[in-house]
Design an enzyme around this catalytic site. Structure first.
Site, PDB file in Angstrom:
ATOM      1  N   TYR A 133       7.471  -7.802   4.668  1.00  0.00           N
ATOM      2  CA  TYR A 133       6.950  -7.490   3.225  1.00  0.00           C
ATOM      3  C   TYR A 133       7.530  -8.147   2.467  1.00  0.00           C
ATOM      4  O   TYR A 133       8.681  -7.672   2.001  1.00  0.00           O
ATOM      5  CB  TYR A 133       6.887  -5.671   3.391  1.00  0.00           C
ATOM      6  CG  TYR A 133       6.173  -5.095   2.240  1.00  0.00           C
ATOM      7  CD1 TYR A 133       5.424  -5.831   1.148  1.00  0.00           C
ATOM      8  CD2 TYR A 133       6.357  -3.919   1.922  1.00  0.00           C
ATOM      9  CE1 TYR A 133       4.948  -5.394   0.152  1.00  0.00           C
ATOM     10  CE2 TYR A 133       5.974  -3.151   0.820  1.00  0.00           C
ATOM     11  CZ  TYR A 133       5.029  -3.807  -0.035  1.00  0.00           C
ATOM     12  OH  TYR A 133       4.542  -3.498  -1.165  1.00  0.00           O
ATOM     13  N   LYS A 162       2.946  -9.416   4.705  1.00  0.00           N
ATOM     14  CA  LYS A 162       2.335  -9.226   3.181  1.00  0.00           C
ATOM     15  C   LYS A 162       3.130  -9.665   2.364  1.00  0.00           C
ATOM     16  O   LYS A 162       4.299  -9.410   2.057  1.00  0.00           O
ATOM     17  CB  LYS A 162       2.200  -7.531   3.207  1.00  0.00           C
ATOM     18  CG  LYS A 162       1.616  -6.995   1.825  1.00  0.00           C
ATOM     19  CD  LYS A 162       1.501  -5.600   1.795  1.00  0.00           C
ATOM     20  CE  LYS A 162       0.835  -5.221   0.209  1.00  0.00           C
ATOM     21  NZ  LYS A 162       0.702  -3.833   0.018  1.00  0.00           N
TER      22      LYS A 162
END
Length: 297
Positions: A133, A162
């Site tokens: 992330y 992400k």
């Protein structure tokens, strides 16, 4: 084109800061009925940063039991102590999660070597499928495409990322750097309006907060991409571009998203973790105006 739009789901809370069991179930059902491709519990929109380990485990149990395989379930297991991230990742997998998402350490800006060591310490001690992330606005630095590639090479259980950045150039650089060697590596954007660009660049889709409110719109957008229906993709891009102003009603945006969901009829309360405050009457008026413009009932 295969396309996925997943929801970094809000966490429904009671007035005293506890986990609202019925509220969270209502939110999950709302998303699943809207056709969303997956739910990410305990992401930034889920206020992971202000919840205790006990609360996080309670929410994981609740989500896994209620979602029960009806859609993909990823769990944010971000803890500043890597040993706690390992513990939470293993707990999530035991409860049936499909993978975990872990933000890089925040507060200090770190070297690539430090970040790589952090993720390696976690990946070596869990069998969970890990999604990196990257959120430089919150961590103070960005994961480079080269660091992502090195981690994918070292750990077979690091399977995606992400990338929450406004500039799609960085996300597309990760795609171009990693996927030629690891074609199944999933690269998601973190801003809703970058979804179509991500797909056309060869990414996996988006993990975007607006889908909390309009999962059926985001799901339809993904299906339009898969069908190469460019007219529909264009129309929905413009709709989401207009909807992005929801993020500017309050800082941070989480109370606004919860209130918007309530106005739409989702049975949750607007309570957030401190120091997040409910939106003001003036902000509610702005929100109602936006929802009317977008024809969101």
């Amino acid at each position: 084109m295969k396309a996925q739009f997943m929801t970094p789901v809000v966490t429904a809370l009671t007035v005293d800061g506890g986990i609202d069991v019925d509220g969270n179930k209502a939110v999950y059902d709302h998303l699943i009925q809207g056709g969303i491709d997956g739910i990410v519990v305990l992401g930034s929109t889920g206020e992971f940063f202000a919840l205790s380990m006990a609360q996080q485990k309670r929410l994981i149990e609740l989500a896994a039991g209620h979602i029960a395989g009806r859609t993909r379930l990823l769990v944010g297991t971000s803890r500043m102590d890597p040993a706690e991230s390992v513990e939470l990742a293993n707990f999530a997998m035991e409860k049936g999660a499909d993978g975990v998402m872990i933000i890089s350490p925040y507060y200090f800006s770190l070297t690539e070597q430090s970040v790589e060591a952090y993720y390696s310490a976690i990946a070596a001690n869990t069998e969970a499928r890990i999604y990196l992330y990257n959120f430089p606005d919150r961590t103070g630095y960005s994961l480079s495409p080269e660091t992502v590639l090195r981690l994918a090479r070292k750990h077979a259980n690091i399977v995606g990322i992400k990338d929450t950045v406004l500039d799609m150039w960085h996300t597309s650089a990760i795609i171009r750097t990693v996927t030629p060697e690891f074609p199944d590596f999933e690269v998601y954007c973190g801003f809703d309006n970058n979804f179509a660009h991500n797909i056309m660049s060869g990414g996996a889709g988006c993990i975007g907060g607006l889908s909390n409110l309009v999962p059926e719109v985001c799901s339809a957008w993904a299906r339009a991409c898969e069908a190469d229906d460019m007219e529909k993709v264009r129309d929905m891009q413009r709709y989401i571009d207009d909807m992005m102003s929801l993020y500017n009603i309050s800082v941070p945006f989480i109370p606004t998203v919860k209130k918007a969901m309530m106005l739409r009829g989702v049975k949750l309360q607007e309570h957030c973790t401190p120091p997040l405050l409910p939106i003001t009457e003036a902000q509610v008026a702005s929100l109602r105006s936006l929802l009317a413009t977008l024809k969101i009932a």
